[in-house]
Design a protein around this motif. Structure first.
Motif, short mmCIF file in Angstrom:
data_model
loop_
_atom_site.label_atom_id
_atom_site.label_comp_id
_atom_site.label_asym_id
_atom_site.label_seq_id
_atom_site.Cartn_x
_atom_site.Cartn_y
_atom_site.Cartn_z
N MET A 1 0.83 -1.21 0.05
CA MET A 1 0.30 -0.17 0.00
C MET A 1 0.80 1.30 0.03
O MET A 1 0.29 2.41 -0.32
CB MET A 1 -0.89 -0.11 1.21
CG MET A 1 -2.06 -1.06 1.21
SD MET A 1 -2.95 -1.04 2.54
CE MET A 1 -3.62 0.39 2.77
N CYS A 2 2.07 1.15 0.35
CA CYS A 2 2.95 2.37 0.27
C CYS A 2 4.45 1.94 0.47
O CYS A 2 4.73 0.85 1.02
CB CYS A 2 2.74 3.41 1.41
SG CYS A 2 3.16 3.13 3.08
N ASP A 3 5.07 2.75 0.17
CA ASP A 3 6.86 2.38 0.48
C ASP A 3 7.13 1.29 -0.03
O ASP A 3 6.50 0.85 -1.23
CB ASP A 3 7.19 2.64 1.83
CG ASP A 3 6.94 3.84 2.45
OD1 ASP A 3 7.84 4.98 1.94
OD2 ASP A 3 6.09 4.32 3.25
N GLU A 4 8.09 0.33 0.48
CA GLU A 4 8.50 -0.85 -0.46
C GLU A 4 8.81 -2.18 0.78
O GLU A 4 9.41 -1.62 1.51
CB GLU A 4 9.46 -0.85 -1.49
CG GLU A 4 10.75 -0.19 -1.06
CD GLU A 4 11.70 0.02 -2.33
OE1 GLU A 4 11.39 1.26 -2.87
OE2 GLU A 4 12.77 -0.52 -2.48
N ILE A 5 8.73 -3.26 0.14
CA ILE A 5 9.17 -4.44 0.70
C ILE A 5 10.12 -5.31 -0.17
O ILE A 5 9.33 -5.82 -1.21
CB ILE A 5 8.17 -5.15 1.64
CG1 ILE A 5 7.42 -4.36 2.67
CG2 ILE A 5 8.71 -6.50 2.20
CD1 ILE A 5 6.24 -4.85 3.23
N GLY B 1 10.22 -10.97 4.59
CA GLY B 1 10.23 -9.64 3.96
C GLY B 1 11.07 -8.66 4.59
O GLY B 1 11.53 -8.74 5.75
N TYR B 2 12.03 -7.68 3.76
CA TYR B 2 12.89 -6.55 4.49
C TYR B 2 12.16 -5.26 4.22
O TYR B 2 11.85 -5.01 2.95
CB TYR B 2 13.96 -6.63 3.90
CG TYR B 2 14.69 -8.18 3.99
CD1 TYR B 2 14.47 -9.20 3.52
CD2 TYR B 2 15.64 -8.18 5.05
CE1 TYR B 2 14.93 -10.43 3.60
CE2 TYR B 2 16.21 -9.35 5.44
CZ TYR B 2 15.78 -10.36 4.48
OH TYR B 2 16.37 -11.84 4.64
N SER B 3 11.79 -4.32 4.85
CA SER B 3 11.00 -3.06 4.87
C SER B 3 12.20 -1.94 5.05
O SER B 3 12.13 -1.85 6.60
CB SER B 3 9.87 -3.03 5.64
OG SER B 3 8.91 -1.94 5.21
N PRO B 4 12.78 -1.34 4.52
CA PRO B 4 13.70 -0.36 4.58
C PRO B 4 13.02 0.63 5.47
O PRO B 4 13.71 1.28 6.38
CB PRO B 4 14.27 0.31 3.63
CG PRO B 4 13.97 -0.63 2.41
CD PRO B 4 12.70 -1.56 2.91
N LYS B 5 12.00 1.20 5.32
CA LYS B 5 11.09 2.18 6.20
C LYS B 5 9.80 1.56 6.40
O LYS B 5 9.22 0.64 5.92
CB LYS B 5 10.86 3.38 5.13
CG LYS B 5 11.90 4.33 4.84
CD LYS B 5 11.39 5.45 3.70
CE LYS B 5 10.57 6.35 4.33
NZ LYS B 5 9.77 7.26 3.41
N ARG B 6 9.15 2.11 7.29
CA ARG B 6 7.90 1.54 7.94
C ARG B 6 6.94 1.72 6.64
O ARG B 6 6.59 2.62 6.12
CB ARG B 6 7.21 2.42 8.87
CG ARG B 6 6.32 1.69 9.77
CD ARG B 6 5.93 2.63 10.86
NE ARG B 6 5.01 1.81 11.90
CZ ARG B 6 5.75 1.26 13.14
NH1 ARG B 6 6.94 1.06 13.32
NH2 ARG B 6 4.79 0.84 14.07
N SER B 7 6.26 0.65 6.44
CA SER B 7 5.42 0.64 5.12
C SER B 7 4.21 -0.24 5.63
O SER B 7 4.17 -0.68 6.82
CB SER B 7 6.02 -0.19 4.15
OG SER B 7 6.22 -1.61 4.24
N MET B 8 3.15 -0.05 4.56
CA MET B 8 1.82 -0.77 4.84
C MET B 8 1.76 -1.59 3.88
O MET B 8 1.70 -1.59 2.54
CB MET B 8 0.61 0.48 4.55
CG MET B 8 0.87 1.55 5.57
SD MET B 8 -0.62 2.86 5.05
CE MET B 8 -0.12 3.96 6.58
N LEU B 9 1.26 -2.95 4.31
CA LEU B 9 1.18 -4.05 3.35
C LEU B 9 -0.26 -4.68 3.91
O LEU B 9 -0.59 -4.94 5.00
CB LEU B 9 2.22 -5.24 3.84
CG LEU B 9 2.15 -6.53 3.21
CD1 LEU B 9 2.55 -6.41 1.85
CD2 LEU B 9 2.83 -7.57 3.84
#
Ligand code: FE2
Length: 332
Positions: free
Chosen positions: A260-264, A298-306
């Protein structure tokens, strides 16, 4: 696969103040930095495995909070659990092709209540004051050192499970400052307004909407899917992610992801052997499906929405085992 039902009991406390635990022929002990898992292999050899205790507790927290989840919860490439829904396997090396071939593995089956009881007591005893296994590493204290208090409030959080949908009367309420759920530092720019609802009279309990981005911006934990809507066995399980998924999830069914936002960044591998299958870089708006034969982390460099979409049918895993349901969501 399920050798026999084992028993469990507490054995002793070590010089650092931590208790040791045993489940069948598995023993668990911790020191200042590490969790040590020991077992007797199928060929009778005494074997051991070592994990960073912070990683171990983050994995243990998910396994406890999720009720052993769907399928495999690998704490790392060696140790983990398999959920059979009325019992649970604990294993070491059973899903590592090299250890399996060397006979260095062990898999034992326990009644769910027995393994849950030991895991809950271990999580409670080994989690120090100030360390929250559900929190992102930048948002919590250290897991290391000799025994120091506890963090019972953090480790006994109830998983947020809507019956129908978040925000409906009598269902899981929206997250607010007043309920102890402020907007996370990474989501300060997420609009907090709620949609307008104008249902016809008599349909107030049937027509519903809420701001999912606002709901997720107020998540206090990471890698912990909550149920926000439930339609029969279709479970919408959105979650916020930061740093590393503390377990390697092995699927017993297809699982859908919507970034939903940023990346994983995902590592996907064969569920049974650990052989790498794919790297999946998911950016905002991407969708992917994890097949029932894979494991993934999974690796999420910034807090993201999944958004994780689960088919919660209790029969699905057996339909897949019998070949009546597919392991993949679509065949081209
Ligand atoms: Fe998963």
């Amino acid at each position: 696969m399920n050798a026999r039902t084992e028993t469990a009991h507490l054995i002793r406390e070590n010089a650092l103040g931590y208790q040791d635990f045993t489940l069948g022929s598995f023993t668990f002990s911790r020191d200042e930095y590490f969790a040590h898992i020991r077992w007797t292999a199928r060929d009778g050899r005494p074997l051991s495995h070592t994990m960073d205790v912070g990683n171990f507790l983050r994995a243990l927290m998910r396994d406890v909070a999720w009720g052993f989840f769907y399928g495999w919860v690998n704490f790392d490439g060696v140790v983990g659990t398999v959920n059979h829904y009325d019992s649970v396997d604990l294993f070491a090396g059973s899903y590592d092709a090299t250890m399996k071939a060397a006979g260095a593995d062990l898999q034992s089956n326990f009644p769910t209540d027995v393994i849950r009881g030991v895991f809950e007591r271990m999580l409670d005893d080994w989690t120090n004051e100030g360390f929250d296994p559900f929190a992102a590493p930048l948002e919590t204290g250290t897991p290391y050192g000799p025994k120091r208090g506890h963090n019972r409030a953090a480790i006994t959080r109830q998983r947020e499970l809507a019956t129908r949908c978040v925000g409906l009367p009598g269902d899981l309420p929206l997250r607010t400052d007043a309920r102890g759920a402020p907007v996370n530092r990474a989501f300060a720019d997420v609009p907090q307004d709620e949609p307008q609802l104008h249902p016809e009279p008599g349909f107030e309990n049937e027509v519903h909407a809420f701001n999912l981005f606002a709901f997720l911006s107020r998540s206090q934990v990471t890698w912990n899917p909550s149920f926000t809507s439930v339609v029969k066995y279709s479970f919408m399980c959105p979650t916020t992610e930061e740093h590393i998924l503390p377990i390697i999830h092995g699927n017993d069914r297809v699982e859908w992801f919507f970034q939903m936002c940023d990346e994983i960044h995902w590592d996907s591998a064969d569920k049974n052997t650990g052989k790498p299958l794919a790297r999946v870089i998911m950016k905002a708006g991407d969708m992917a499906a994890m097949p029932a034969y894979c494991r993934h982390q999974g690796y999420s460099p910034k807090r993201s929405m999944l958004l994780v979409w689960e088919n919660g049918s209790p029969n699905l895993v057996y339909e897949i085992q019998k070949g009546e349901a597919p392991e993949v969501p679509v065949k081209f």
